[in-house]
Enzyme design. Structure first.
Site, PDB file in Angstrom:
ATOM      1  N   LYS A  26       0.835  -1.211   0.000  1.00 45.25           N
ATOM      2  CA  LYS A  26       0.000   0.000   0.000  1.00 45.25           C
ATOM      3  C   LYS A  26       0.861   1.250   0.000  1.00 45.25           C
ATOM      4  O   LYS A  26       2.012   1.245   0.481  1.00 45.25           O
ATOM      5  CB  LYS A  26      -0.972   0.025   1.180  1.00 45.25           C
ATOM      6  CG  LYS A  26      -0.338   0.176   2.576  1.00 45.25           C
ATOM      7  CD  LYS A  26      -0.060   1.608   2.998  1.00 45.25           C
ATOM      8  CE  LYS A  26       0.887   1.667   4.194  1.00 45.25           C
ATOM      9  NZ  LYS A  26       1.654   2.832   4.390  1.00 45.25           N
ATOM     10  N   PRO A 111       9.678  -4.383   0.390  1.00 41.69           N
ATOM     11  CA  PRO A 111      10.828  -4.228   1.297  1.00 41.69           C
ATOM     12  C   PRO A 111      10.415  -4.139   2.765  1.00 41.69           C
ATOM     13  O   PRO A 111       9.310  -3.688   3.072  1.00 41.69           O
ATOM     14  CB  PRO A 111      11.464  -2.908   0.845  1.00 41.69           C
ATOM     15  CG  PRO A 111      10.401  -2.183   0.105  1.00 41.69           C
ATOM     16  CD  PRO A 111       9.502  -3.226  -0.493  1.00 41.69           C
ATOM     17  N   LEU A 112      11.329  -4.573   3.640  1.00 41.20           N
ATOM     18  CA  LEU A 112      11.098  -4.533   5.091  1.00 41.20           C
ATOM     19  C   LEU A 112      11.157  -3.104   5.588  1.00 41.20           C
ATOM     20  O   LEU A 112      12.046  -2.350   5.192  1.00 41.20           O
ATOM     21  CB  LEU A 112      12.238  -5.257   5.815  1.00 41.20           C
ATOM     22  CG  LEU A 112      12.210  -6.757   5.963  1.00 41.20           C
ATOM     23  CD1 LEU A 112      13.225  -7.177   7.014  1.00 41.20           C
ATOM     24  CD2 LEU A 112      10.827  -7.255   6.292  1.00 41.20           C
ATOM     25  N   GLY A 115       7.672   1.411   4.681  1.00 44.77           N
ATOM     26  CA  GLY A 115       6.544   2.338   4.580  1.00 44.77           C
ATOM     27  C   GLY A 115       5.515   1.868   3.566  1.00 44.77           C
ATOM     28  O   GLY A 115       4.647   2.629   3.133  1.00 44.77           O
ATOM     29  N   LEU A 116       5.595   0.591   3.175  1.00 44.10           N
ATOM     30  CA  LEU A 116       4.647   0.024   2.200  1.00 44.10           C
ATOM     31  C   LEU A 116       3.766  -1.044   2.852  1.00 44.10           C
ATOM     32  O   LEU A 116       3.045  -1.764   2.168  1.00 44.10           O
ATOM     33  CB  LEU A 116       5.413  -0.600   1.013  1.00 44.10           C
ATOM     34  CG  LEU A 116       6.250   0.376   0.177  1.00 44.10           C
ATOM     35  CD1 LEU A 116       7.174  -0.393  -0.771  1.00 44.10           C
ATOM     36  CD2 LEU A 116       5.361   1.312  -0.634  1.00 44.10           C
ATOM     37  N   ALA A 117       3.856  -1.162   4.171  1.00 47.57           N
ATOM     38  CA  ALA A 117       3.026  -2.086   4.963  1.00 47.57           C
ATOM     39  C   ALA A 117       3.202  -3.553   4.573  1.00 47.57           C
ATOM     40  O   ALA A 117       2.234  -4.323   4.567  1.00 47.57           O
ATOM     41  CB  ALA A 117       1.557  -1.691   4.884  1.00 47.57           C
ATOM     42  N   GLY A 118       4.444  -3.929   4.274  1.00 47.91           N
ATOM     43  CA  GLY A 118       4.707  -5.315   3.881  1.00 47.91           C
ATOM     44  C   GLY A 118       4.313  -6.325   4.952  1.00 47.91           C
ATOM     45  O   GLY A 118       3.744  -7.373   4.641  1.00 47.91           O
ATOM     46  N   SER A 120       2.007  -6.019   7.304  1.00 44.98           N
ATOM     47  CA  SER A 120       0.547  -6.100   7.351  1.00 44.98           C
ATOM     48  C   SER A 120       0.013  -6.846   6.137  1.00 44.98           C
ATOM     49  O   SER A 120      -0.967  -7.603   6.234  1.00 44.98           O
ATOM     50  CB  SER A 120      -0.060  -4.696   7.379  1.00 44.98           C
ATOM     51  OG  SER A 120       0.394  -4.001   8.500  1.00 44.98           O
ATOM     52  N   ALA A 121       0.644  -6.639   4.989  1.00 41.34           N
ATOM     53  CA  ALA A 121       0.234  -7.353   3.771  1.00 41.34           C
ATOM     54  C   ALA A 121       0.394  -8.863   3.986  1.00 41.34           C
ATOM     55  O   ALA A 121      -0.493  -9.654   3.644  1.00 41.34           O
ATOM     56  CB  ALA A 121       1.077  -6.892   2.583  1.00 41.34           C
ATOM     57  N   ASP A 153      -3.023  -1.589   9.290  1.00 40.26           N
ATOM     58  CA  ASP A 153      -3.147  -1.636   7.828  1.00 40.26           C
ATOM     59  C   ASP A 153      -3.682  -2.978   7.321  1.00 40.26           C
ATOM     60  O   ASP A 153      -3.953  -3.114   6.122  1.00 40.26           O
ATOM     61  CB  ASP A 153      -1.781  -1.403   7.160  1.00 40.26           C
ATOM     62  CG  ASP A 153      -1.198  -0.039   7.494  1.00 40.26           C
ATOM     63  OD1 ASP A 153      -1.972   0.866   7.865  1.00 40.26           O
ATOM     64  OD2 ASP A 153       0.021   0.120   7.369  1.00 40.26           O
TER      65      ASP A 153
HETATM   66  P1  ATP Z   1       4.052   0.242   7.847  1.00 40.98           P
HETATM   67  O1  ATP Z   1       3.989   1.022   6.567  1.00 40.98           O
HETATM   68  O2  ATP Z   1       2.798  -0.556   8.160  1.00 40.98           O
HETATM   69  O3  ATP Z   1       4.568   0.999   9.016  1.00 40.98           O
HETATM   70  P2  ATP Z   1       6.506  -0.877   6.985  1.00 40.98           P
HETATM   71  O4  ATP Z   1       6.359  -1.197   5.537  1.00 40.98           O
HETATM   72  O5  ATP Z   1       7.259   0.379   7.323  1.00 40.98           O
HETATM   73  O6  ATP Z   1       5.086  -0.906   7.643  1.00 40.98           O
HETATM   74  P3  ATP Z   1       6.917  -3.611   7.613  1.00 40.98           P
HETATM   75  O7  ATP Z   1       7.846  -4.223   6.632  1.00 40.98           O
HETATM   76  O8  ATP Z   1       5.472  -3.848   7.431  1.00 40.98           O
HETATM   77  O9  ATP Z   1       7.211  -2.053   7.718  1.00 40.98           O
HETATM   78  O10 ATP Z   1       7.285  -4.179   9.052  1.00 40.98           O
HETATM   79  C1  ATP Z   1       7.868  -3.499  10.100  1.00 40.98           C
HETATM   80  C2  ATP Z   1       8.407  -4.506  11.110  1.00 40.98           C
HETATM   81  O11 ATP Z   1       7.449  -5.519  11.412  1.00 40.98           O
HETATM   82  C3  ATP Z   1       9.620  -5.244  10.587  1.00 40.98           C
HETATM   83  O12 ATP Z   1      10.797  -4.529  10.845  1.00 40.98           O
HETATM   84  C4  ATP Z   1       9.574  -6.566  11.356  1.00 40.98           C
HETATM   85  O13 ATP Z   1      10.288  -6.459  12.539  1.00 40.98           O
HETATM   86  C5  ATP Z   1       8.107  -6.763  11.727  1.00 40.98           C
HETATM   87  N1  ATP Z   1       7.498  -7.883  10.977  1.00 40.98           N
HETATM   88  C6  ATP Z   1       6.902  -8.949  11.506  1.00 40.98           C
HETATM   89  N2  ATP Z   1       6.462  -9.799  10.567  1.00 40.98           N
HETATM   90  C7  ATP Z   1       6.779  -9.263   9.388  1.00 40.98           C
HETATM   91  C8  ATP Z   1       6.604  -9.679   8.044  1.00 40.98           C
HETATM   92  N3  ATP Z   1       5.989 -10.814   7.704  1.00 40.98           N
HETATM   93  N4  ATP Z   1       7.081  -8.875   7.081  1.00 40.98           N
HETATM   94  C9  ATP Z   1       7.682  -7.701   7.407  1.00 40.98           C
HETATM   95  N5  ATP Z   1       7.887  -7.284   8.652  1.00 40.98           N
HETATM   96  C10 ATP Z   1       7.439  -8.039   9.645  1.00 40.98           C
END
Ligand code: ATP
Length: 315
Positions: A26, A111-112, A115-118, A120-121, A153
């Site tokens: 997202k 990517p981890l 900011g793309l809610a991976g 939550s996805a 998300d």
């Molecule tokens: P958002 O936009 O919702 O803040 P984000 O894209 O910045 O999320 P994510 O990759 O969703 O960040 O995840 C943040 C943290 O959640 C990761 O650093 C990790 O420690 C934890 N996490 C737990 N399970 C997962 C998963 N399946 N994929 C990614 N991160 C996960």
């Protein structure tokens, strides 16, 4: 788990598997953040938009609950009980009163901490994949209710499309706009940004000489979506977290500038960053902006993407 339904029973049946579920990333077209409340949360008013950058989760029958993965974050992301996929599978199993038995494999492109809610996805994908594998037969609304406990998300990533998010972002209502495909360029940075750290930085900045925090409603953005003109949508994109992400990662200013120099209509930090997204006028323009931005060498990976995309889906 009940396996003995009669032939005329239309209850969902456990699926022999494997079940493969694809889930989008997202971006937030509007991310309004209210002041920090006494309960430690910020009230959000956001417009979510699902884009064509996908994670894929495969679920097979098993005697325990196990997770493996490949792709983005492999070797870095814990695959234990802290992983959102495992937490989602367990939450569903508890609700359905079935054993949480599955072999899950994640192919990660989102990517981890980007900011793309991976995360939550992936939780949304796990809820759907296990629901199908176990034949628990929850509706999307019921899965979203379970998902809201795991992350704000998650409900949106089950529905997808373009939607308004309120509360902490977990209360989702679809935005019924005329069908339009928007073209984006996604600039993925090296390393992530912690979402809680970005919110803390926003609170710190707002404590200073800034105007008092107010929750901006996305009226301008909603109007822009109806007009279907990239330059109008571009002018309406807004992210209250952007100054905080830029404060923690000043190099993002170079990425935003490089996107403009590459000819993008506009650019914005995605959610809590550090991913930046740029709006293009059409598909070929997105490809052109993407290749120019990649040549600028200011980010790790650049991909062109489209939106809106459906939420988690079995493929
Ligand atoms: P958002 O936009 O919702 O803040 P984000 O894209 O910045 O999320 P994510 O990759 O969703 O960040 O995840 C943040 C943290 O959640 C990761 O650093 C990790 O420690 C934890 N996490 C737990 N399970 C997962 C998963 N399946 N994929 C990614 N991160 C996960």
């Amino acid at each position: 788990m009940t396996e003995a339904w009669g032939p005329d029973d239309d209850k969902p049946r456990p699926f022999p598997g494997p079940v493969r579920v694809r889930v989008p990333a997202k971006i937030n077209l509007h991310l309004g953040v209210g002041p920090l409340r006494a309960d430690g949360f910020h009230e959000l008013s956001t417009v979510y938009h699902a884009i064509s950058l996908f994670d894929e989760l495969t679920a097979r029958r098993g005697d325990t609950l196990a997770l493996t993965m490949e792709g983005e974050g492999a070797g870095e992301l814990e695959l234990d009980e802290s992983n959102l996929i495992i937490r989602a599978a367990r939450a569903l199993a508890r609700r359905a009163r079935v054993p949480a038995h599955a072999r899950l494999h994640l192919r990660k492109t989102i990517p981890l901490a980007g900011g793309l809610a991976g995360g939550s996805a992936d939780a949304a994908a796990a809820l759907l994949a296990c629901d199908l594998l176990w034949g628990t037969g929850f509706s999307k609304d019921e899965l979203a209710e379970i998902g809201a406990e795991l992350g704000s998300d998650v409900p949106f990533l089950l529905y997808g499309g373009t939607a308004l998010g309120t509360g902490h972002g977990e209360a989702v209502s679809p935005i019924l706009a005329r069908p339009t495909t928007w073209h984006w360029v996604v600039a993925i940075a090296d390393g992530g940004l912690s979402t809680p750290a970005v919110y803390r930085e926003l609170d710190r900045l707002r404590d200073g000489p800034w105007p008092p925090a107010a929750l901006e409603s996305p009226d301008e953005l909603m109007g822009a979506l109806r007009q279907r003109k990239p330059e109008v949508l571009g002018a309406a994109l807004a992210n209250d977290l952007q100054p905080a992400a830029l404060s923690l990662r000043p190099a993002l200013a170079d990425v935003l500038k490089a996107g403009y120099d590459a000819g993008a209509v506009t650019g914005i930090v995605s959610g809590s960053g550090p991913t930046c997204v740029f709006l293009a006028t059409d598909g070929p323009h997105a490809e052109q902006v993407a290749s120019r931005l990649a040549a600028a060498g200011v980010c790790r990976t650049v991909v062109a993407a489209r939106g809106p995309m459906p939420g988690a889906r079995a493929v």
